[in-house]
Structures are given as structure tokens and as C-alpha cells.
Design a protein around this motif. Sequence first.
Motif, PDB file in Angstrom:
ATOM      1  N   LYS A 214      25.738  44.636  41.296  1.00 23.60           N
ATOM      2  CA  LYS A 214      25.112  45.704  40.520  1.00 23.60           C
ATOM      3  C   LYS A 214      25.847  45.954  39.208  1.00 23.60           C
ATOM      4  N   TYR A 215      27.186  45.921  39.262  1.00 23.71           N
ATOM      5  CA  TYR A 215      27.979  46.322  38.096  1.00 23.71           C
ATOM      6  C   TYR A 215      28.527  45.154  37.280  1.00 23.71           C
ATOM      7  N   SER A 216      28.462  43.941  37.819  1.00 20.17           N
ATOM      8  CA  SER A 216      29.124  42.820  37.155  1.00 20.17           C
ATOM      9  C   SER A 216      28.490  42.468  35.815  1.00 20.17           C
ATOM     10  N   ASP A 217      29.348  42.085  34.873  1.00 18.69           N
ATOM     11  CA  ASP A 217      28.876  41.588  33.577  1.00 18.69           C
ATOM     12  C   ASP A 217      28.627  40.085  33.611  1.00 18.69           C
ATOM     13  N   GLY A 218      28.666  39.495  34.810  1.00 15.92           N
ATOM     14  CA  GLY A 218      28.365  38.070  34.941  1.00 15.92           C
ATOM     15  C   GLY A 218      29.420  37.268  35.666  1.00 15.92           C
ATOM     16  N   ASP A 219      30.448  37.932  36.175  1.00 18.31           N
ATOM     17  CA  ASP A 219      31.504  37.214  36.879  1.00 18.31           C
ATOM     18  C   ASP A 219      31.865  37.944  38.165  1.00 18.31           C
ATOM     19  N   LEU A 220      32.530  37.241  39.072  1.00 19.05           N
ATOM     20  CA  LEU A 220      33.005  37.844  40.312  1.00 19.05           C
ATOM     21  C   LEU A 220      34.122  36.972  40.867  1.00 19.05           C
ATOM     22  N   VAL A 222      36.592  36.755  44.173  1.00 22.14           N
ATOM     23  CA  VAL A 222      36.829  37.242  45.531  1.00 22.14           C
ATOM     24  C   VAL A 222      38.067  36.547  46.075  1.00 22.14           C
ATOM     25  N   GLU A 223      39.022  37.341  46.556  1.00 19.95           N
ATOM     26  CA  GLU A 223      40.274  36.757  47.059  1.00 19.95           C
ATOM     27  C   GLU A 223      40.665  37.407  48.375  1.00 19.95           C
ATOM     28  N   LEU A 224      41.047  36.551  49.326  1.00 19.27           N
ATOM     29  CA  LEU A 224      41.561  36.997  50.614  1.00 19.27           C
ATOM     30  C   LEU A 224      42.989  36.509  50.748  1.00 19.27           C
ATOM     31  N   THR A 225      43.907  37.400  51.118  1.00 20.60           N
ATOM     32  CA  THR A 225      45.305  37.022  51.313  1.00 20.60           C
ATOM     33  C   THR A 225      45.636  37.001  52.800  1.00 20.60           C
ATOM     34  N   VAL A 226      46.745  36.331  53.132  1.00 24.47           N
ATOM     35  CA  VAL A 226      47.140  36.237  54.535  1.00 24.47           C
ATOM     36  C   VAL A 226      47.542  37.606  55.089  1.00 24.47           C
ATOM     37  N   GLU A 227      47.862  38.556  54.198  1.00 29.83           N
ATOM     38  CA  GLU A 227      48.215  39.909  54.648  1.00 29.83           C
ATOM     39  C   GLU A 227      47.013  40.745  55.033  1.00 29.83           C
ATOM     40  N   GLY A 228      45.799  40.233  54.770  1.00 27.16           N
ATOM     41  CA  GLY A 228      44.590  40.979  55.120  1.00 27.16           C
ATOM     42  C   GLY A 228      44.056  41.836  53.996  1.00 27.16           C
ATOM     43  N   ARG A 229      44.350  41.472  52.755  1.00 24.43           N
ATOM     44  CA  ARG A 229      43.825  42.185  51.588  1.00 24.43           C
ATOM     45  C   ARG A 229      42.683  41.365  50.993  1.00 24.43           C
ATOM     46  N   LEU A 230      41.530  41.992  50.845  1.00 20.27           N
ATOM     47  CA  LEU A 230      40.361  41.343  50.247  1.00 20.27           C
ATOM     48  C   LEU A 230      40.002  42.079  48.964  1.00 20.27           C
ATOM     49  N   SER A 231      40.024  41.376  47.851  1.00 20.77           N
ATOM     50  CA  SER A 231      39.709  42.010  46.569  1.00 20.77           C
ATOM     51  C   SER A 231      38.440  41.403  45.985  1.00 20.77           C
ATOM     52  N   PHE A 232      37.613  42.274  45.419  1.00 17.50           N
ATOM     53  CA  PHE A 232      36.369  41.893  44.758  1.00 17.50           C
ATOM     54  C   PHE A 232      36.485  42.402  43.315  1.00 17.50           C
ATOM     55  N   ALA A 233      36.685  41.501  42.369  1.00 13.61           N
ATOM     56  CA  ALA A 233      36.930  41.906  40.983  1.00 13.61           C
ATOM     57  C   ALA A 233      35.857  41.332  40.065  1.00 13.61           C
ATOM     58  N   ASN A 234      35.336  42.170  39.179  1.00 18.03           N
ATOM     59  CA  ASN A 234      34.354  41.712  38.206  1.00 18.03           C
ATOM     60  C   ASN A 234      34.479  42.527  36.924  1.00 18.03           C
ATOM     61  N   THR A 235      34.232  41.854  35.808  1.00 17.42           N
ATOM     62  CA  THR A 235      34.247  42.532  34.519  1.00 17.42           C
ATOM     63  C   THR A 235      33.102  43.519  34.459  1.00 17.42           C
ATOM     64  N   CYS A 236      33.399  44.725  33.996  1.00 19.96           N
ATOM     65  CA  CYS A 236      32.368  45.766  33.937  1.00 19.96           C
ATOM     66  C   CYS A 236      32.705  46.726  32.814  1.00 19.96           C
ATOM     67  N   ARG A 237      32.198  46.433  31.635  1.00 24.00           N
ATOM     68  CA  ARG A 237      32.475  47.279  30.473  1.00 24.00           C
ATOM     69  C   ARG A 237      31.679  48.580  30.498  1.00 24.00           C
ATOM     70  N   ILE A 284      40.925  47.980  35.979  1.00 24.49           N
ATOM     71  CA  ILE A 284      42.064  47.293  35.367  1.00 24.49           C
ATOM     72  C   ILE A 284      41.577  46.412  34.224  1.00 24.49           C
ATOM     73  N   ASP A 285      41.948  46.759  32.999  1.00 26.43           N
ATOM     74  CA  ASP A 285      41.626  45.951  31.806  1.00 26.43           C
ATOM     75  C   ASP A 285      40.144  45.592  31.741  1.00 26.43           C
ATOM     76  N   GLY A 286      39.289  46.592  31.943  1.00 26.84           N
ATOM     77  CA  GLY A 286      37.853  46.361  31.834  1.00 26.84           C
ATOM     78  C   GLY A 286      37.210  45.756  33.066  1.00 26.84           C
ATOM     79  N   SER A 287      37.973  45.607  34.147  1.00 27.02           N
ATOM     80  CA  SER A 287      37.434  45.024  35.374  1.00 27.02           C
ATOM     81  C   SER A 287      37.437  46.045  36.503  1.00 27.02           C
TER      82      SER A 287
END
Length: 296
Positions: A214-220, A222-237, A284-287
Amino acid sequence: MGPFLWLLLAALVTAVAGLSIKLHLIRRAAGEIARGFQEKLRGDTNTLIDISSRDKAMRELASEINAELRRLRRERLRYQQGDLELKAAVTNISHDLRTPLTAICGYLELLQGEELTEKAEEYTGIIKGRTELLRTLTEELFRYCVVLSDPGGLSVEPVDLGAALETSLASFYAVFTEKGITPEIIMPEERVMRRLDKAALSRVFSNLLSNAAKYSDGDLRVELTVEGRLSFANTCRALSGVEVEKLFDRFYTVEAARKSTGLGLSIARALAERMGGELIAEYIDGSLVMTAVFLN
């Protein structure tokens, strides 16, 4: 040294010893009050703070704190009762709205199959769009109230976070393709296992991915770490730091998401917390960075 000085010295030693004992007792009473206060705040109990000290001032302090604890308990019970009644009312209302909304949508489908003028088709399309939005809001209200009012409804089992994430990403393939988004996916080589409710986890991922689309400016990313952290980051001005802080608020939407109910992320956070996890939003920095954390 004369007898008078010896008596004076003995009196001073006795006074110091007495003060030391009194100070020790006061410190012990203060510790008992502090531990008792924390225990009463954390637990749902009707017991009050009790201290071993006979000191009048410390007992008065404990009595004042107990009076505030009783008042706080009454307010909490009143709030919990009102909250339960509100959730029950919203659940019943949203359930009762389902049948007429389904009928309205059905008749609109039939109407669109008839021969209509250009204006009639335009108006019918507008009505259908608003009806679909109302039906979506009704469904989200129902799910939200069910999630909050049923704290013990989870079925916990070992879940592979990576596999669950891949399944959710695959289900959004058509949505991302339509929006021209090619997700960058980063996964660890080893499996990340957690004891979670598979259906609830799928709902969390679905709501986060829907929000990203819904909010992405065209990118996404997705990262999963062994510690169990899942991040979904996208540029959204289109968003600001202030708006991001409100994304988990019930019914909050931004102009770019006028078709949103404002409940998706609230549901996702509630489900994540019920599974012992955490859901965080940062700008963070427009994302826009949404992070789901499942450490256990």
C-alpha cells in the motif's frame, strides 16, 4: 577520662546504635513497600501491601499507598468491564451487519448485469465500491474484537519462520507484480524455528505485506535473521515520522490509504504480542521499516 565523659560517650554510642537500628528498620520497610507495590501492579490480586515495621510514618505511607491501590483496582475493573462490553457490542453489530451487506452486494451484482445507462453504471460502480469498503470494515471490526476478546484462542506449535514467510510472499505475488514491486528477500541458511500459532502468524505477515504494498514507492526489502527478527522495509516519501508512529492506532489512516480500515496493523500487533512477540514501526531515511520480533 572522668565519669561524666564516660557517661556521655556511652549515651552517644547508645543513640548512634539506636539510630542505626531504626534506619535499618526503615530501609527494610521501604524495601518491603517497593517490592509489594511492584507485585500488586504486576499481578491481578486483591491483597494489599503489608510491612513488618512498627514505625508510624512508614505504616502511614503503606496505608496511603494501599488506598491508592484500591482506587486503581476499582478504576481498572471499571475499565475492563467497559472494554469488554464495548468489544461485545461491536462484535454483535459487525456480525449483524454481515447479512444485509451480503444481500446488498448480491443485488448490486445483479443490477450490473442489467442494461443500464452510462450514468447509472457510474453510480452503481460508486455504490458497489462504498459497499465493499463497508463490508471490509465490518469484517475487520469483527476480527479485531475477536482477537482482543479471546486471549486464549491460540494453537501453538513449532513453526518455521522462513517457510511461513515464503508462503505469505508467494500469496502476494500478483499484488506486487501489479504494482511493479520486485521484493529483495534475505533469508538465513539455517531454519528459524519458533513455537507460534501458524494461522495468527500468517495473518501478521499478510497485514504487514499488505501495508508494504500500500505504501511502497516501488521497492520492498524483506529480511529474516537467525535471532527471529523479520523486517519489511520500503521507500515511502508520502509518510512522515509522526504518521508512522500512529500506524498501529485503531482506525488511523493516512490520505494515501483512504481505502484502508485502519485496523490491519492493530490486529497484527495484537496477534504478535499474544504470541510473545513484538511489532515495531520506524521511519528511517525516507523508508518505512516494520519489524516483527519473535525471540523465543
